[in-house]
Design a protein around this motif. Sequence first.
Motif, mmCIF file in Angstrom:
data_model
loop_
_atom_site.group_PDB
_atom_site.id
_atom_site.type_symbol
_atom_site.label_atom_id
_atom_site.label_comp_id
_atom_site.label_asym_id
_atom_site.label_seq_id
_atom_site.Cartn_x
_atom_site.Cartn_y
_atom_site.Cartn_z
ATOM 1 N N TYR A 78 8.267 4.467 -4.282
ATOM 2 C CA TYR A 78 7.409 5.376 -5.876
ATOM 3 C C TYR A 78 6.223 4.582 -6.498
ATOM 4 O O TYR A 78 6.900 4.388 -7.271
ATOM 5 N N GLU A 79 5.519 3.386 -5.717
ATOM 6 C CA GLU A 79 4.613 2.799 -6.075
ATOM 7 C C GLU A 79 3.619 3.634 -6.183
ATOM 8 O O GLU A 79 3.625 5.190 -5.591
ATOM 9 N N PHE A 80 2.530 3.543 -6.827
ATOM 10 C CA PHE A 80 0.794 4.929 -7.619
ATOM 11 C C PHE A 80 -0.111 3.114 -6.616
ATOM 12 O O PHE A 80 -0.127 2.338 -7.095
ATOM 13 N N SER A 81 -1.576 3.901 -7.432
ATOM 14 C CA SER A 81 -2.476 3.426 -7.070
ATOM 15 C C SER A 81 -3.393 3.299 -8.861
ATOM 16 O O SER A 81 -2.975 3.531 -9.025
ATOM 17 N N GLY A 82 -3.216 1.452 -8.402
ATOM 18 C CA GLY A 82 -3.116 1.347 -10.293
ATOM 19 C C GLY A 82 -3.986 0.223 -10.086
ATOM 20 O O GLY A 82 -3.698 -0.854 -9.109
ATOM 21 N N ARG A 83 -5.366 -0.205 -11.019
ATOM 22 C CA ARG A 83 -5.568 -1.785 -11.168
ATOM 23 C C ARG A 83 -5.199 -2.429 -11.572
ATOM 24 O O ARG A 83 -5.005 -3.594 -10.828
ATOM 25 N N LYS A 111 -4.808 -0.762 1.655
ATOM 26 C CA LYS A 111 -5.249 0.308 1.282
ATOM 27 C C LYS A 111 -5.755 0.489 0.263
ATOM 28 O O LYS A 111 -6.258 2.052 0.046
ATOM 29 N N GLN A 112 -6.095 0.412 -0.688
ATOM 30 C CA GLN A 112 -6.019 0.467 -2.171
ATOM 31 C C GLN A 112 -7.439 -0.245 -1.989
ATOM 32 O O GLN A 112 -8.274 -0.387 -4.168
ATOM 33 N N SER A 113 -8.298 -0.811 -1.438
ATOM 34 C CA SER A 113 -9.717 -1.251 -1.920
ATOM 35 C C SER A 113 -10.401 -1.128 -1.061
ATOM 36 O O SER A 113 -10.551 0.281 -1.047
ATOM 37 N N PHE A 114 -11.983 -1.458 -2.170
ATOM 38 C CA PHE A 114 -12.931 -0.612 -1.434
ATOM 39 C C PHE A 114 -13.371 -1.100 0.058
ATOM 40 O O PHE A 114 -13.630 -2.669 -0.014
ATOM 41 N N GLY A 115 -13.548 -0.113 0.998
ATOM 42 C CA GLY A 115 -13.706 -0.862 1.931
ATOM 43 C C GLY A 115 -12.801 -0.921 3.164
ATOM 44 O O GLY A 115 -13.044 -1.685 3.510
ATOM 45 N N GLY A 116 -11.816 -1.527 2.465
ATOM 46 C CA GLY A 116 -10.115 -1.690 3.066
ATOM 47 C C GLY A 116 -10.902 -3.478 3.230
ATOM 48 O O GLY A 116 -9.902 -4.239 3.949
ATOM 49 N N THR A 125 -15.287 9.108 -8.131
ATOM 50 C CA THR A 125 -14.753 10.793 -9.283
ATOM 51 C C THR A 125 -14.444 11.569 -7.576
ATOM 52 O O THR A 125 -14.663 13.100 -8.260
ATOM 53 N N THR A 126 -14.871 11.489 -6.279
ATOM 54 C CA THR A 126 -14.646 12.677 -5.528
ATOM 55 C C THR A 126 -13.883 12.872 -3.809
ATOM 56 O O THR A 126 -13.443 13.213 -3.286
ATOM 57 N N LYS A 127 -12.726 11.394 -4.893
ATOM 58 C CA LYS A 127 -11.992 12.006 -3.406
ATOM 59 C C LYS A 127 -10.793 11.064 -4.443
ATOM 60 O O LYS A 127 -11.224 10.122 -5.039
ATOM 61 N N LYS A 128 -9.832 11.214 -3.946
ATOM 62 C CA LYS A 128 -8.255 11.077 -4.439
ATOM 63 C C LYS A 128 -8.144 9.425 -3.814
ATOM 64 O O LYS A 128 -8.346 8.872 -2.287
ATOM 65 N N PRO A 129 -7.078 8.649 -4.387
ATOM 66 C CA PRO A 129 -6.524 7.485 -3.912
ATOM 67 C C PRO A 129 -5.627 7.437 -2.634
ATOM 68 O O PRO A 129 -5.851 8.694 -2.469
ATOM 69 N N SER A 130 -5.870 6.506 -1.634
ATOM 70 C CA SER A 130 -5.849 6.593 -0.257
ATOM 71 C C SER A 130 -3.788 6.863 -1.151
ATOM 72 O O SER A 130 -3.133 5.910 -1.359
ATOM 73 N N GLN A 131 -3.181 7.796 -0.133
ATOM 74 C CA GLN A 131 -1.871 7.953 -0.161
ATOM 75 C C GLN A 131 -0.740 7.530 0.927
ATOM 76 O O GLN A 131 0.875 8.058 0.868
ATOM 77 N N GLN A 132 -1.474 7.428 1.473
ATOM 78 C CA GLN A 132 -0.466 7.811 3.374
ATOM 79 C C GLN A 132 0.264 6.498 3.381
ATOM 80 O O GLN A 132 1.647 6.520 4.063
#
Length: 251
Positions: A78-83, A111-116, A125-132
Amino acid sequence: MLKPPICRMGGKSRLRKTIIEMIPEHKCYVELFFGAGWVYFGKEKSKVEVINDIDKELINLFKMIKYHSPEIERMLEYEFSGRDIFEEYKNYNVEYLTEIHRAIRFLYLIKQSFGGKGDHYGYGTTKKPSQQIFYKGILEELRERLRNTYVENLSFEKVIDKYDREYTFLFIDPPYFETTGYKDKFTKEDHLLLRDKLINLKGKFLLTINDHKETREWYKDFNIKEVEVNYSVSKTKKDKQKYKELIITNY
């Protein structure tokens, strides 16, 4: 072929098919610098397998996937991608976390950082957050793959000394020479120590390294195969470039 749960700098996603096709017969398979484990997760199982990395948080992640993947998935469901969540995880003191919480923190940051890299929150603005990592069941196949694998957190020379036999095969993907961006330093002296250990190796090895005049000189007495790989963490196509790499073997 399985897909690793994370990405790492220098990962072998683009080269793994070539590498796997070059692996000789063996009984014991060893990865000295595990990283994301693209080759390990892509190859067929060996009788005995060993993965090693000096990064304690990375190795803890794979240990927890091996032993506690259902709990990791339950806590991330139930977590989500958030700053704010990213920054909170980033600023945790890992000394006060359980091994499971350390694994969740590490997995989330990668998983939620730029370049891993785990440093800066990734957005676009062109891709969804990583959901895996938020899907149930995603770690189960990885857990099964890790079930019969020895997971080490040692220096590379100690792993070589412990596992080198005539029937051992080592896949070696060290930090590239004179290349920035790696978390842990790997000096020229480290590279030369690795080279010296490989000269006297009982088993077989395949090593990948950047094409550099010094790396060519170090391994001139081994078999060298040149390859070109497209690497870039840039968002623009114009910044994607092909880089020359060397695949070096003693067979």
